[in-house]
Design a protein around this motif. Structure first.
Motif, PDB file in Angstrom:
ATOM      1  N   ARG A 184      -2.503   9.390 -11.515  1.00 26.31           N
ATOM      2  CA  ARG A 184      -2.458   7.940 -11.736  1.00 26.31           C
ATOM      3  C   ARG A 184      -2.846   7.150 -10.478  1.00 26.31           C
ATOM      4  O   ARG A 184      -3.573   6.156 -10.560  1.00 26.31           O
ATOM      5  CB  ARG A 184      -1.045   7.558 -12.180  1.00 26.31           C
ATOM      6  N   PHE A 185      -2.360   7.585  -9.298  1.00 26.37           N
ATOM      7  CA  PHE A 185      -2.523   6.789  -8.088  1.00 26.37           C
ATOM      8  C   PHE A 185      -3.275   7.522  -6.977  1.00 26.37           C
ATOM      9  O   PHE A 185      -3.428   6.972  -5.889  1.00 26.37           O
ATOM     10  CB  PHE A 185      -1.148   6.365  -7.547  1.00 26.37           C
ATOM     11  N   GLY A 186      -3.747   8.734  -7.256  1.00 26.85           N
ATOM     12  CA  GLY A 186      -4.338   9.550  -6.217  1.00 26.85           C
ATOM     13  C   GLY A 186      -5.720   9.091  -5.794  1.00 26.85           C
ATOM     14  O   GLY A 186      -6.264   8.141  -6.347  1.00 26.85           O
TER      15      GLY A 186
ATOM     16  N   GLY B 167       8.297  17.586  -9.345  1.00 24.98           N
ATOM     17  CA  GLY B 167       7.598  17.901 -10.590  1.00 24.98           C
ATOM     18  C   GLY B 167       6.715  16.796 -11.128  1.00 24.98           C
ATOM     19  O   GLY B 167       5.791  17.049 -11.907  1.00 24.98           O
ATOM     20  N   GLY B 168       6.980  15.552 -10.732  1.00 23.60           N
ATOM     21  CA  GLY B 168       6.134  14.452 -11.180  1.00 23.60           C
ATOM     22  C   GLY B 168       4.908  14.227 -10.322  1.00 23.60           C
ATOM     23  O   GLY B 168       4.111  13.322 -10.594  1.00 23.60           O
ATOM     24  N   LEU B 169       4.732  15.047  -9.298  1.00 25.28           N
ATOM     25  CA  LEU B 169       3.631  14.839  -8.357  1.00 25.28           C
ATOM     26  C   LEU B 169       2.253  14.929  -9.014  1.00 25.28           C
ATOM     27  O   LEU B 169       1.383  14.081  -8.727  1.00 25.28           O
ATOM     28  CB  LEU B 169       3.753  15.848  -7.214  1.00 25.28           C
TER      29      LEU B 169
ATOM     30  N   ARG C 222       0.848  -1.203   0.000  1.00 28.51           N
ATOM     31  CA  ARG C 222       0.000   0.000   0.000  1.00 28.51           C
ATOM     32  C   ARG C 222       0.876   1.243   0.000  1.00 28.51           C
ATOM     33  O   ARG C 222       1.856   1.322   0.742  1.00 28.51           O
ATOM     34  CB  ARG C 222      -0.890   0.006   1.250  1.00 28.51           C
ATOM     35  N   LEU C 223       0.536   2.192  -0.867  1.00 26.59           N
ATOM     36  CA  LEU C 223       1.237   3.471  -0.890  1.00 26.59           C
ATOM     37  C   LEU C 223       0.697   4.345   0.233  1.00 26.59           C
ATOM     38  O   LEU C 223      -0.448   4.776   0.198  1.00 26.59           O
ATOM     39  CB  LEU C 223       1.053   4.162  -2.245  1.00 26.59           C
ATOM     40  N   GLY C 224       1.536   4.567   1.257  1.00 27.41           N
ATOM     41  CA  GLY C 224       1.081   5.326   2.416  1.00 27.41           C
ATOM     42  C   GLY C 224       1.095   6.822   2.199  1.00 27.41           C
ATOM     43  O   GLY C 224       0.123   7.521   2.489  1.00 27.41           O
TER      44      GLY C 224
ATOM     45  N   PRO D 162      -1.058  24.637  -4.199  1.00 26.42           N
ATOM     46  CA  PRO D 162      -2.002  23.528  -4.339  1.00 26.42           C
ATOM     47  C   PRO D 162      -1.691  22.643  -5.548  1.00 26.42           C
ATOM     48  O   PRO D 162      -1.220  23.116  -6.586  1.00 26.42           O
ATOM     49  CB  PRO D 162      -3.354  24.233  -4.525  1.00 26.42           C
ATOM     50  N   VAL D 163      -1.958  21.344  -5.405  1.00 23.37           N
ATOM     51  CA  VAL D 163      -1.855  20.369  -6.488  1.00 23.37           C
ATOM     52  C   VAL D 163      -3.108  19.511  -6.442  1.00 23.37           C
ATOM     53  O   VAL D 163      -3.513  19.043  -5.374  1.00 23.37           O
ATOM     54  CB  VAL D 163      -0.602  19.478  -6.340  1.00 23.37           C
ATOM     55  N   GLU D 164      -3.740  19.304  -7.589  1.00 18.18           N
ATOM     56  CA  GLU D 164      -4.983  18.522  -7.626  1.00 18.18           C
ATOM     57  C   GLU D 164      -4.775  17.112  -7.093  1.00 18.18           C
ATOM     58  O   GLU D 164      -3.765  16.466  -7.375  1.00 18.18           O
ATOM     59  CB  GLU D 164      -5.512  18.445  -9.071  1.00 18.18           C
ATOM     60  N   GLN D 165      -5.728  16.624  -6.319  1.00 19.03           N
ATOM     61  CA  GLN D 165      -5.751  15.293  -5.719  1.00 19.03           C
ATOM     62  C   GLN D 165      -4.591  15.064  -4.751  1.00 19.03           C
ATOM     63  O   GLN D 165      -4.190  13.931  -4.512  1.00 19.03           O
ATOM     64  CB  GLN D 165      -5.755  14.203  -6.795  1.00 19.03           C
TER      65      GLN D 165
END
Length: 220
Positions: A98-100, A90-92, A75-77, A116-119
């Motif tokens: 993809r995984f949000g 920058g890849g956030l 699991r991605l914590g 702010p960054v979406e999701q």
């Protein structure tokens, strides 16, 4: 990369200990460096440190590494960021798409600089806190200097530190007075010298197997 998918093992830094997977992924960073190391740390629950890749090919390598863990039942914590420079986060947006949605932890100064960054749900993280990952416990070390919000992440059990832009095994570290401070940077290097380190993962270049030597060299 030209958007092509490539074999994952081409990018794995071989010196990483058990529980650590370090990928050297091409990013728009400063020469002579051409890559930023993104680390996947943990077992049943894992974190991604500094997802800086913005191009399709390198992002594909990271996505494959994450997907392999998820398909294995992990699991991605959360995502951890050392600081706000674009080659470290920058890849956030693509990662979140993809995984949000994702929980992203960084210093309050770093969160303020990124915006702010979406999701993405940003959560402040300061020095002396701990991030627990089912088998790996990361201690948060405040290491201001390169930027004033810079953090490093220390796995005391394995003597391993993700040091971000504290040192590099290719090139050197920029201390820009507009956002950094040389006195704070030297103090942070001395803090790292005081840790019991066997392995230092810099953001740029190969994994360092003699951390105390390079840290003392930087101070000198």
């Amino acid at each position: 990369f030209g958007g092509r998918r490539v074999m994952l093992n081409q990018f794995v830094r071989q010196a990483a200990p058990e529980g650590w997977e370090v990928l050297g992924l091409e990013t728009p960073t400063l020469p002579p460096a051409t890559t930023t190391n993104t680390a996947l740390v943990g077992f049943e629950t894992f974190t991604v440190i500094d997802p800086g890749a913005v191009w399709d090919g390198p992002q594909g390598v990271l996505f494959d590494a994450i997907t392999a863990r998820l398909e294995a039942g992990q699991r991605l914590g959360c995502v951890l960021l050392t600081h706000h420079h674009h080659d470290h986060w920058g890849g956030l947006p693509a990662l979140a798409e993809r995984f949000g949605p994702l929980k992203v932890r960084a210093s309050s100064l770093t969160i303020e600089m990124i915006g702010p960054v979406e999701q993405v749900d940003f959560e402040p993280l300061e020095g002396d806190e701990q991030v627990c990952l089912d088998g790996v416990q990361l201690e948060v070390v405040a290491t201001p200097g390169h930027t004033m919000g810079h953090l490093s992440f220390y796995d005391r059990c394995r003597g391993t530190l993700y040091g971000g832009d504290m040192v590099a095994s290719e090139g050197t570290i920029v201390i820009d007075p507009s956002e950094g401070d040389m006195k704070a940077y030297l103090n942070s290097l001395r803090v790292l010298i005081g840790l019991k380190l066997d392995i230092l993962v810099p953001s740029h270049g190969e994994v360092i197997l003699a951390p105390s030597e390079i840290l003392r060299w930087y101070v000198e």
